[in-house]
Write a protein that holds these residues in place. Structure first.
Motif, PDB file in Angstrom:
ATOM      1  N   UNK A   7      23.945  44.517 -56.511  1.00 61.85           N
ATOM      2  CA  UNK A   7      24.063  43.209 -55.882  1.00 61.85           C
ATOM      3  C   UNK A   7      23.238  43.090 -54.609  1.00 61.85           C
ATOM      4  N   UNK A   8      22.552  44.161 -54.206  1.00 65.46           N
ATOM      5  CA  UNK A   8      21.790  44.113 -52.962  1.00 65.46           C
ATOM      6  C   UNK A   8      20.630  43.124 -53.035  1.00 65.46           C
ATOM      7  N   UNK A   9      20.162  42.819 -54.237  1.00 65.47           N
ATOM      8  CA  UNK A   9      19.066  41.860 -54.391  1.00 65.47           C
ATOM      9  C   UNK A   9      19.557  40.438 -54.627  1.00 65.47           C
ATOM     10  N   UNK A  10      20.861  40.267 -54.688  1.00 63.25           N
ATOM     11  CA  UNK A  10      21.418  38.948 -54.933  1.00 63.25           C
ATOM     12  C   UNK A  10      21.419  38.135 -53.643  1.00 63.25           C
ATOM     13  N   UNK A  11      21.019  36.865 -53.687  1.00 62.45           N
ATOM     14  CA  UNK A  11      21.019  36.047 -52.476  1.00 62.45           C
ATOM     15  C   UNK A  11      22.436  35.736 -52.025  1.00 62.45           C
ATOM     16  N   UNK A  12      22.637  35.707 -50.727  1.00 62.56           N
ATOM     17  CA  UNK A  12      23.924  35.297 -50.175  1.00 62.56           C
ATOM     18  C   UNK A  12      23.971  33.777 -50.161  1.00 62.56           C
ATOM     19  N   UNK A  13      25.152  33.254 -50.176  1.00 59.69           N
ATOM     20  CA  UNK A  13      25.313  31.810 -50.046  1.00 59.69           C
ATOM     21  C   UNK A  13      26.217  31.536 -48.850  1.00 59.69           C
ATOM     22  N   UNK A  14      26.120  30.355 -48.319  1.00 57.28           N
ATOM     23  CA  UNK A  14      26.934  29.975 -47.172  1.00 57.28           C
ATOM     24  C   UNK A  14      28.403  29.882 -47.584  1.00 57.28           C
ATOM     25  N   UNK A  15      29.290  30.183 -46.639  1.00 59.48           N
ATOM     26  CA  UNK A  15      30.726  30.117 -46.904  1.00 59.48           C
ATOM     27  C   UNK A  15      31.169  28.668 -47.086  1.00 59.48           C
ATOM     28  N   UNK A  16      32.366  28.502 -47.599  1.00 61.18           N
ATOM     29  CA  UNK A  16      32.921  27.157 -47.790  1.00 61.18           C
ATOM     30  C   UNK A  16      33.038  26.420 -46.457  1.00 61.18           C
ATOM     31  N   UNK A  17      33.401  27.130 -45.398  1.00 59.31           N
ATOM     32  CA  UNK A  17      33.506  26.511 -44.077  1.00 59.31           C
ATOM     33  C   UNK A  17      32.135  26.019 -43.626  1.00 59.31           C
ATOM     34  N   UNK A  18      31.124  26.852 -43.815  1.00 57.78           N
ATOM     35  CA  UNK A  18      29.770  26.485 -43.401  1.00 57.78           C
ATOM     36  C   UNK A  18      29.240  25.323 -44.229  1.00 57.78           C
ATOM     37  N   UNK A  19      29.508  25.347 -45.531  1.00 61.30           N
ATOM     38  CA  UNK A  19      29.069  24.224 -46.377  1.00 61.30           C
ATOM     39  C   UNK A  19      29.738  22.929 -45.941  1.00 61.30           C
ATOM     40  N   UNK A  20      31.003  22.992 -45.595  1.00 56.33           N
ATOM     41  CA  UNK A  20      31.716  21.807 -45.118  1.00 56.33           C
ATOM     42  C   UNK A  20      31.116  21.325 -43.796  1.00 56.33           C
ATOM     43  N   UNK A  21      30.788  22.257 -42.915  1.00 60.66           N
ATOM     44  CA  UNK A  21      30.148  21.913 -41.650  1.00 60.66           C
ATOM     45  C   UNK A  21      28.860  21.130 -41.904  1.00 60.66           C
ATOM     46  N   UNK A  22      27.999  21.626 -42.802  1.00 55.79           N
ATOM     47  CA  UNK A  22      26.732  20.951 -43.068  1.00 55.79           C
ATOM     48  C   UNK A  22      26.938  19.597 -43.749  1.00 55.79           C
ATOM     49  N   UNK A  23      27.988  19.463 -44.516  1.00 56.64           N
ATOM     50  CA  UNK A  23      28.318  18.174 -45.114  1.00 56.64           C
ATOM     51  C   UNK A  23      28.660  17.158 -44.016  1.00 56.64           C
ATOM     52  N   UNK A  24      29.469  17.592 -43.046  1.00 62.06           N
ATOM     53  CA  UNK A  24      29.822  16.715 -41.926  1.00 62.06           C
ATOM     54  C   UNK A  24      28.601  16.420 -41.062  1.00 62.06           C
ATOM     55  N   UNK A  25      27.746  17.397 -40.892  1.00 54.76           N
ATOM     56  CA  UNK A  25      26.524  17.202 -40.104  1.00 54.76           C
ATOM     57  C   UNK A  25      25.648  16.127 -40.740  1.00 54.76           C
ATOM     58  N   UNK A  26      25.481  16.207 -42.051  1.00 55.53           N
ATOM     59  CA  UNK A  26      24.668  15.219 -42.765  1.00 55.53           C
ATOM     60  C   UNK A  26      25.300  13.832 -42.676  1.00 55.53           C
TER      61      UNK A  26
END
Length: 83
Positions: free
Chosen positions: A4-23
């Motif tokens: 899994x070391x080559x697998x991309x990380x994704x933003x957490x649910x909290x961070x995704x919610x933050x960016x949704x509110x930012x937009x």
């Protein structure tokens, strides 16, 4: 077992919610950086999952949007936590 070391990380649910509110607020990351005291690259790293948000930085960024980070119980019975 897959590597899994080559697998991309994704933003957490909290961070995704933050960016949704930012937009929704229509605030640019540059404006957010100026008002929160965080570097604009911090937000890029959060969004891409290259870094996780620290609590103080997330709180500062949320405050710019008029939001706060809240901790609440997920169990209805406090005794379930002690078990």
């Amino acid at each position: 077992m897959s590597d899994q070391s080559n697998q991309p990380r994704t933003a957490s649910a909290v961070t995704r919610s933050f960016f949704s509110h930012l937009a929704a607020a229509g605030v640019s990351q540059e404006t957010l950086a100026k008002r929160s005291g965080c570097h604009v690259n911090t937000f890029y790293s959060w969004k891409t999952g290259k870094a996780s948000a620290s609590v103080p930085n997330m709180e500062a960024a949320l405050a710019v949007l008029g939001l706060e980070l809240v901790i609440r119980p997920i169990n209805s019975k406090p005794e379930d936590i002690a078990a």
